[in-house]
Design an enzyme around this catalytic site. Sequence first.
Site, mmCIF file in Angstrom:
data_model
loop_
_atom_site.group_PDB
_atom_site.id
_atom_site.type_symbol
_atom_site.label_atom_id
_atom_site.label_comp_id
_atom_site.label_asym_id
_atom_site.label_seq_id
_atom_site.Cartn_x
_atom_site.Cartn_y
_atom_site.Cartn_z
ATOM 1 C CG HIS A 249 -1.880 1.005 1.049
ATOM 2 N ND1 HIS A 249 -3.331 0.986 0.495
ATOM 3 C CD2 HIS A 249 -2.371 2.642 2.195
ATOM 4 C CE1 HIS A 249 -3.731 1.778 0.519
ATOM 5 N NE2 HIS A 249 -3.107 3.080 1.431
ATOM 6 C CG HIS B 206 -10.098 3.935 2.367
ATOM 7 N ND1 HIS B 206 -10.502 4.260 3.612
ATOM 8 C CD2 HIS B 206 -9.216 4.175 2.579
ATOM 9 C CE1 HIS B 206 -10.064 4.333 4.444
ATOM 10 N NE2 HIS B 206 -9.100 4.763 3.835
#
Length: 729
Positions: free
Chosen positions: A35, A82
């Site tokens: 990430h 998200h």
Amino acid sequence: MLGLNEEEFKKIKEILGRMPNFNELSVFSVMWSEHCSYKNSIFWLKKLPKEGPQMLAKAGEENAGMVDIGNGMACVFKIESHNHPSAVEPYQGAATGVGGINRDIFTMGARPIAQLNSLRFGNLALDRTKRLVKGVVKGIGDYGNAFGVPVVAGETNFDECYNQNILVNAMSVGVVKASNTVSATSKGVGNPIFIVGSSTGKDGIHGATFASEDITENSAEDLPSVQVGDPFQEKLLLEASLELIKSGCVVGMQDMGAAGIVCSTSEMSEKGEHGMDIFLDKVPLRQKNMKPFEILLSESQERMLVVIEKGREDVAKKIFEKWDLNCAEIGKVTKGGMLNYYMNGEIVAKIPAESLVLGGGAPVYQRDYKEPEYYKKSKKFNINSVPEPADLRPVARMLLAIPNICSKKWVWEQYDSMVGTKNMTTNMPADAAAVNLKGTDKALVMTVDCNARYVYADPRIGTEIAVAEAARNIVCSGGKPLAVTNCLNFGNPYNPEVYWQFVHAIKGMSNACKKFGTPVTGGNVSFYNQSNMDGKVVPIFPTPVIGMIGLLEHKSMLMTMDFKQKGDMIYMLGENRNDINSSQYLVNYHKVPLSPPPYFNIDKEFITHYVLGELISSSLINSAHDVSEGGLFIALFECGMFRNLGFDITTDCEIREDAFLFGESQGRILVSVSQEKEAEFLDFIVDTRANCTLLGHVTKGEMRVDDISYGQVKDAKKIYDNALEEYLK
């Protein structure tokens, strides 16, 4: 160990020259997660086109992309995912996604003026899917509405591959004077470092690591990794941050998103080629007895890290006191590149900033990839193997009601699209959203696009289509495409077939962005998106969402999709083909899930865009709308439904009627022309040798195909408008 492999652990020991302590290991685990580090994607991301005269910030060097829009102004924009937080806790997951992307915009000094989103959910027959849809939409609506930025555009799609792992991609767009921007950097030995905004809690710890893992049945146990948002605090933080920037005392600023304090301190230090001494015991906390690693890794929302010019500390403190927000001095800028983290006078972690970040010491991998077995199978599809229905009217009614085509009114009605009074397309339906740049004759035009089924069928061509459709929507609205941000959603990168999809998607995006002159300003990669289906782990469709910004030079030239009056002639730019590949018709009516992508020719598409732009600037057409999911029939209906106008068209006898009406061949645009301007329109078409076909004319309200009535537009609109709400009951 904390998501780190044996080689990475060995490398950490070499960097530090010793065994790391737990705090340091925790820091490396989040900063070297997929990430944060993009370790499995950065090699290929570097191949994307990122240069252009409009670019004001190099891709990846700031919190968001920035392009020149004239008049001394810049547009700042970005899209991010998200996904995993939203799959576990849909309301807060989606809400904090909106909050985080807005902070990326205003931390650069820009005021957010528009939000967009791209959402993917599973089968709507499942109760879990219904719960996720309702939670995500409410989260986006509640946060965005309270924060006060309109949602101007988006897309919502459904497929079983997203049953467990939904996608929530949020995009924010802002504007700023090009001379008033702030960089995410740290410099000036002795300059004080402040943490501003909300207090720090335990929410979101290891959120970056959580986003770099597969979603499983046990992921609900990771709820502490989901952040909790407060849009009212974010609104205060926005105003305080912009006021602080205006004061001229800011050296650098960065929001605290993934990996919290660790990410902000390391990235700002590495960029500014300085170090920091950070005193964690000075960080305002909302929970007692937090451990050093918890303070370091917390992803509590609505926080910023700011470097202030030494001697101007009181300026910052007064501004944040006015807005009733924390403004705590937690450290100093130091010489060199070392990050020293202290707790109660004791050093708890000591790490070189460069070793943590993308482009520095973070690992870079090229994974093995291979062509999936399904790819060759898809090429075997033959349209002649599919029988053509004797009566296409029931097919048309069915398509109006399927989730991927029907109105998303139930979704967008929960968003405030009018706050700020800049949205020009609230009541004027256009293919892309237009946002007024007050004080100028210009407007920004923006869209998000991706047909993931096309990308699954052929990642390179499917991604080229995603870029082309975004550009097509911009051009249909009268704008000129400027630049792209992307959100690349894929399965597990260690799966060679998934990585093959990723590599070819990058190649497709590169080719298309070069063709349309839209450099990539940055974006986001989200791997590990997959679902467990019947005991088998199945990756999502590769979903490289394209967020595109364009510029409308003259607001009066905004072009909308709606037919304007009965009697106008309907023409189509581009060419109809005997093609039903990967269409909603083929998948939903004939239940054929695997076929190649629809016909696409990027060179012809580019010419069509040019022709359409000239038609709009010459005021020769009354409407423009691209043909996309559902094909020509759905596009015609969408043009007519706003004013309750119908159409009377004739099909091409050389093309199967179902392909003519419901095929999704790319590069086609419907335009309507008044009878008074038809001769001038046709002269222009002849001069440019554009591919153009007369389909028919606009009617008072009936939909007719080859002299057969397909019913009234008003009746079709009832089906189209109410279908999604019926599914969600």
